[in-house]
Design an enzyme around this catalytic site. Structure first.
Site, PDB file in Angstrom:
ATOM      1  CB  THR A 155      -0.926   0.057   1.236  1.00  0.00           C
ATOM      2  OG1 THR A 155      -0.118   0.193   2.402  1.00  0.00           O
ATOM      3  CG2 THR A 155      -1.802  -1.182   1.367  1.00  0.00           C
ATOM      4  CG  HIS A 156       0.425   4.356   1.289  1.00  0.00           C
ATOM      5  ND1 HIS A 156      -0.393   5.454   1.141  1.00  0.00           N
ATOM      6  CD2 HIS A 156      -0.179   3.571   2.228  1.00  0.00           C
ATOM      7  CE1 HIS A 156      -1.414   5.363   1.957  1.00  0.00           C
ATOM      8  NE2 HIS A 156      -1.322   4.223   2.618  1.00  0.00           N
ATOM      9  CB  SER A 277      19.096   1.264 -25.391  1.00  0.00           C
ATOM     10  OG  SER A 277      19.882   2.414 -25.645  1.00  0.00           O
ATOM     11  CE  LYS A 283      17.426   0.979 -20.142  1.00  0.00           C
ATOM     12  NZ  LYS A 283      17.247   2.393 -20.488  1.00  0.00           N
ATOM     13  CG  ASN A 285      14.445  -0.127 -22.613  1.00  0.00           C
ATOM     14  OD1 ASN A 285      14.977  -0.180 -21.497  1.00  0.00           O
ATOM     15  ND2 ASN A 285      14.928   0.576 -23.610  1.00  0.00           N
ATOM     16  CD  GLU A 290       8.625   1.976 -21.319  1.00  0.00           C
ATOM     17  OE1 GLU A 290       8.952   3.085 -21.730  1.00  0.00           O
ATOM     18  OE2 GLU A 290       9.439   1.032 -21.199  1.00  0.00           O
ATOM     19  CE1 TYR A 317     -25.519  11.865 -39.457  1.00  0.00           C
ATOM     20  CE2 TYR A 317     -25.781  13.808 -40.835  1.00  0.00           C
ATOM     21  CZ  TYR A 317     -25.015  12.764 -40.381  1.00  0.00           C
ATOM     22  OH  TYR A 317     -23.733  12.609 -40.840  1.00  0.00           O
ATOM     23  CD  GLN A 322     -18.710  12.378 -42.526  1.00  0.00           C
ATOM     24  OE1 GLN A 322     -19.690  12.123 -43.223  1.00  0.00           O
ATOM     25  NE2 GLN A 322     -17.757  13.180 -42.921  1.00  0.00           N
ATOM     26  CE  LYS A 325     -19.831   6.734 -39.786  1.00  0.00           C
ATOM     27  NZ  LYS A 325     -20.328   8.016 -39.200  1.00  0.00           N
TER      28      LYS A 325
HETATM   29  N1  ARG Z   1     -21.260   9.944 -43.871  1.00  0.00           N
HETATM   30  C1  ARG Z   1     -22.358  10.295 -43.027  1.00  0.00           C
HETATM   31  C2  ARG Z   1     -22.012  10.003 -41.592  1.00  0.00           C
HETATM   32  O1  ARG Z   1     -21.129   9.256 -41.375  1.00  0.00           O
HETATM   33  C3  ARG Z   1     -23.586   9.532 -43.408  1.00  0.00           C
HETATM   34  C4  ARG Z   1     -24.841  10.241 -43.123  1.00  0.00           C
HETATM   35  C5  ARG Z   1     -24.947  11.452 -43.956  1.00  0.00           C
HETATM   36  N2  ARG Z   1     -26.239  12.059 -43.822  1.00  0.00           N
HETATM   37  C6  ARG Z   1     -26.432  13.330 -44.212  1.00  0.00           C
HETATM   38  N3  ARG Z   1     -27.610  13.783 -44.062  1.00  0.00           N
HETATM   39  N4  ARG Z   1     -25.455  14.046 -44.709  1.00  0.00           N
HETATM   40  O2  ARG Z   1     -22.595  10.516 -40.689  1.00  0.00           O
END
Ligand code: ARG
Length: 462
Positions: A155-156, A277, A283, A285, A290, A317, A322, A325
């Site tokens: 601990t610590h 190294s 060394k 590593n 890391e 939307y 977008q 992603k």
């Molecule tokens: N490439 C767009 C996205 O990934 C798809 C949906 C586009 N829809 C729109 N109304 N522009 O979100």
């Protein structure tokens, strides 16, 4: 090149905007989900008489051909068609002619992308769970080999009480078990099929959403079209779950980095999983650990990205979405890569048990046991605690350990000490006697291992 919406516009898209707007460079990885979703949608359109059956068949055949060609590396996507959805639709129309133009009936890219992301995330969560279970197995295997490998617990970062390497590893196995449960929970909650939400307000066509749901293997339908196209909660949840998982990997990485140092020297990594190294010939590593510790920051970054992208968005939307992603893909890729390298690095790691034992025999980690010895002979714990504190102080002055004191030394501080104190102070006894549920006693840790192994088996049986 003329855009889909050229009729509404008087000018062409600026080239800079064309590239800026495009997501094909990263959403191309959704090609399979996009085609699978489109096949289900087209089949449903045919079945409902929204398009002719033979048209639906032609679309499905065309999509299957595109899938094959993409997988064979024969398709090149174009920035001009912005994203994976429009690229595939364009390809379809090039290949099968005007029938291809009927695919997008009763659908929007908004519900299309919502579907693709869900399909993709579902598949990836299952893979990450599999990799995590694989790592848990490696932890259990190491634990089974080291039920009696005594090491200091801290601990610590100060030596505190004796434990075993098995006990230590099962702590991590329990963390990862929770990670698996969290991911499954996310998977369960996100299992709603969004197609049919349309752009935001569903559609006037007589679609059969439940048919599409069944084709695509979802448990339920999203229940509100505005929510259906704008919900990215599951992306946030996934990034949060992956952040916690990485935090666990990072903590273990940090331990291994310390254990590799000359200050500890508890473990030695296999040469195949270490690096040298460019200047210091001596060394070796722990770069892998890391990097895992470092990449944890990246995954936290994805969580922050998701939360921030979504926080100010009105329904439904918005193009901001977008940006989900790259954050989600990067978190998924990073976690998979870390698990894939951590498991074999960990399994091939050698334990330097003598050094662990040596560390355990210095630092008075059996002082609690010494106090407990007195307490079991009737001394109130607080008094016993003080007595042992004085003993430790004497030991430090004389450069002794509790075990090296003579019975006379013990007697000078308390008459309660008898010759059986040496047995009580033995580190093996200290570990063996900690048999309360959760403790490091070998039998008890075996119970913990059995429980985790049963969990893994039940997960893999599913
Ligand atoms: N490439 C767009 C996205 O990934 C798809 C949906 C586009 N829809 C729109 N109304 N522009 O979100």
């Amino acid at each position: 090149m003329a855009k889909l919406w050229a009729g509404r516009f008087q000018k062409e898209t600026d080239l800079v905007v064309n590239d800026f707007n495009s997501s094909i460079l990263f959403d191309c990885r959704l090609y399979k989900e996009d085609i699978t979703g489109s096949i289900a949608h087209a089949t449903m359109l045919g079945k409902q008489g929204i398009i002719e059956e033979h048209e639906a068949e032609k679309i499905v055949e065309g999509l299957k051909g595109i899938l094959e060609d993409i997988e064979a590396g024969k398709v090149e996507f174009s920035l001009d068609y912005e994203d994976i959805h429009m690229n595939i639709e364009q390809l379809l129309t090039e290949r099968i002619g005007d029938t291809g133009k009927r695919l997008h009936t009763g659908r929007s890219r908004n519900d299309q992308v919502a579907l693709d992301m869900r399909l993709y995330v579902k598949k990836e969560i299952a893979e990450i769970i599999g990799l995590t279970l694989g790592f848990m197995k490696a932890l259990c295997d190491k634990a089974k080999e080291n039920l009696d490998t005594v090491m200091p617990g801290y601990t610590h970062l100060q030596r505190a009480q004796p434990t075993t390497f098995a006990h230590y590893m099962m702590a991590y196995a329990n963390m990862l078990k929770r990670d698996v449960m969290r991911l499954e929970d996310c998977l369960e909650r996100m299992d709603d099929m969004p197609l049919g939400s349309g752009a935001l307000a569903s559609t006037t066509y007589p679609i059969d959403r439940d048919f599409v749901r069944e084709q695509l293997g979802f448990a339920r339908l999203t229940d509100n079209s505005l929510d259906g196209v704008s919900d990215r909660d599951y992306c946030v949840e996934l990034c949060a779950d992956l952040s916690i998982l990485m935090m666990h990997l990072s903590r273990l990485s940090e331990e291994i980095i310390s254990w590799c140092s000359w200050e500890f020297k508890f473990v030695e990594l296999d040469d195949a999983y270490s690096t040298g190294s460019s200047i210091m010939p001596q060394k070796k590593n722990p770069d892998v650990c890391e990097l895992i510790r470092g990449k944890t920051g990246r995954v936290y970054g994805s969580l922050q990205t998701m939360l921030t992208v979504l926080k100010g968005l009105p329904l439904a939307y918005n193009k901001d979405m977008q940006e989900d992603k790259e954050a989600v893909f990067d978190a998924i890729d990073t976690v998979k890569q870390c698990l894939e390298v951590f498991t074999p690095m960990f399994s091939t790691m050698t334990l330097l048990k003598k050094n662990m034992r040596k560390a355990a025999s210095k630092g008075f980690i059996n002082a609690t046991d010494c106090a407990d010895y007195l307490t079991k002979k009737g001394v109130p714990f607080r008094d016993a605690y003080k007595t042992v504190g004085r003993l430790v102080n004497e030991c430090i002055k004389a450069d002794e350990t509790l075990e090296t004191l003579t019975l006379k030394d013990f007697g000078a501080i308390s008459k309660v000490f008898g010759p059986d104190v040496y047995e009580a102070l033995d580190l093996n006894t200290c570990v063996k006697e900690r048999k309360a549920i959760g403790g490091p006693a070998p039998g008890e840790v075996m119970r913990q291992i059995n429980k985790i192994e049963a969990f893994i088996a039940s997960e893999e049986g599913e």
